[in-house]
Design a protein around this motif. Structure first.
Motif: not given
Length: 444
Positions: A96-100, A104-108, A424-432, A434-442
């Motif tokens: 799941e970490s890898r998927r996320f 993120c990279f594909k979104a940019v 705080n790392q999970l919060k950063t990922c949640a913000n990413l 939202e900004k990148l419009n991708i599925k959040p971490l599960t």
């Protein structure tokens, strides 16, 4: 408005210099902060720890059945420490970490294959316990890509080549893409003529150096890799940074899956250790950092704000010039030899991204041990056993070999069922997300 445009605007709004310098220190050295925070969570919960240790160490034993017996105790402590930090830890499966990260990279606009290469590198770092070089780097990579200071689609090209050597231009591509290409090329040459030596310019941060040694080891070769970085080390007798942390790695296989895998910086200590001393209100040991005048400082606040690390070994009196020499050696073989930036020519890398290309230099070396004395892996097994078999100063802390801690980290993650990131790392990922419009971490 696209997610990429929104991200670019948000990055532009961030101030860089002093704020960014402090932020990058936090990003680079979070694993030590993470261990400190986990320790604070566990204090006062001895009964819970004792109960959890029985369960987690049993799982660890099964997951690390092939690991050397000398590291078993370290596995127990590592697994308990990581999984019992709270009543209900949030675990992220490795897949799941890898998927996320791929999303993120594909979104940019990073191509699928390049996104996978970079994500594989980052999740491997987290899996092994190198948290400073895993998910914690993700936002910095994304920001660089969003403002086009890194080209996510660049494909390295060979500038000059002989049967044993190659000079490669990374064309400002992702570090993992450049690094994988160069090490694979070095391995191909080593298989043909016994050794492959590849220098690259035009690269970017390439993650944990040991990743590329592992890549050579997977093909039965001895692997080495080095890279220069943004300046953080003060040369002996100097009061300003002129070299990076300049890591180096060496990996060699033994028999039965055992190995020697060195991955180290050439500075005395990570900035994160200084930050922990600040949090504790404790002084710095001699040899860690300097003040603005170049003197060794025991003031944690001053050492942190100055941002001038001492070389491995500390001061001149304690042979810090050897760490300084090693750092310079890495820069010569990677930056100078490849025609990349080196020393103070390397730009600073900030949380918000950089306004210029890094043009880092890197070197990748592969050697076929069969070109020399026979039975290399068998002798490596004996070599490893002799080191691990030395009498420890504390019987509860067995002697470890380079790579043992990483093996323990992987066993701990596998036994727990996932990676435990800081909140705080999970919060950063949640913000990413939202900004990148991708599925959040599960979570597991």
């Amino acid at each position: 408005m696209t997610a990429l445009t929104l991200l670019r605007r948000s990055i532009t709004a961030v101030s860089c210099d002093v704020y960014a310098h402090t932020r990058v220190a936090n990003w680079r050295f979070l694993p030590r902060l993470q261990r400190r925070q986990l320790h604070l969570h566990t204090c006062g919960r001895h009964s819970a720890l004792l109960a959890g240790k029985t369960t987690t160490t049993t799982a660890a034993a099964a997951a690390a059945a092939q690991a050397p017996n000398t590291i078993a105790n370290a596995s127990d402590r590592s697994i308990t420490h990581r999984t019992m930090s709270s009543a209900a830890p949030k675990l992220v499966a490795v897949a799941e970490s890898r998927r996320f990260m791929i999303d993120c990279f594909k979104a940019v606009k990073v191509p699928q294959a390049h996104a996978e290469a970079q994500a594989d590198l980052l999740v491997a770092a987290d899996h092994r316990g190198h948290f400073s070089h895993g998910m914690n780097r993700l936002e910095m990579y994304i920001n660089d890509l969003a403002i086009n200071s890194t080209d996510g689609g660049a494909v390295p090209k060979i500038l000059k080549e002989t049967p044993a050597t190659a000079w490669v231009d990374g064309l400002n591509g992702l570090g993992a893409v450049v690094g994988n290409y160069c090490m694979d090329l070095a391995c191909q040459k080593a298989k043909n003529v016994g050794v492959g030596w590849v220098c690259a310019k035009g690269s970017n941060h390439y993650g944990m150096a040991g990743w590329y040694a592992i890549r050579a080891m997977e093909q039965g070769l001895v692997g080495m890799s080095m890279t220069n970085t943004s300046p953080l080390m003060a040369p002996t007798r100097a009061k300003e940074a002129a070299l990076g942390t300049n890591p180096l790695s060496l990996g060699a296989n033994a028999t039965n899956g055992d190995k020697f895998l060195l991955d180290m910086a050439t500075t005395a200590v990570a900035v994160g250790k200084i930050e922990i001393q600040r949090r504790k209100g404790a002084p710095l040991p001699d040899g860690w950092a300097q003040d603005p005048n170049g003197a060794v400082t025991n003031d944690a606040d001053l050492g942190f704000s100055t941002g001038c690390l001492m070389p491995l070994g500390g001061s001149e009196l304690t042979s810090g010039y050897k760490g300084y020499g090693l750092g310079a050696m890495v820069d010569i073989l990677s930056g100078v030899m490849s025609g990349a930036n080196y020393s103070t020519k390397v730009r600073k890398w900030t949380h918000a991204g950089a306004d210029s290309a890094a043009d880092l230099g890197q070197v990748f070396i592969a050697v076929d041990p069969n070109c020399f004395a026979p039975n290399f892996e068998e002798r490596m097994t004996d070599f490893n056993a002799r080191l691990r078999g030395t009498t420890p100063t504390d019987p509860s802390n067995p002697v470890l070999l380079a790579g043992d801690k990483e093996r323990n980290g992987m066993a701990g993650v596998d036994a727990a069922g996932g990676i435990q990131y800081l909140e705080n790392q999970l919060k950063t990922c949640a913000n990413l997300a939202e900004k990148l419009n991708i599925k959040p971490l599960t979570f597991v």
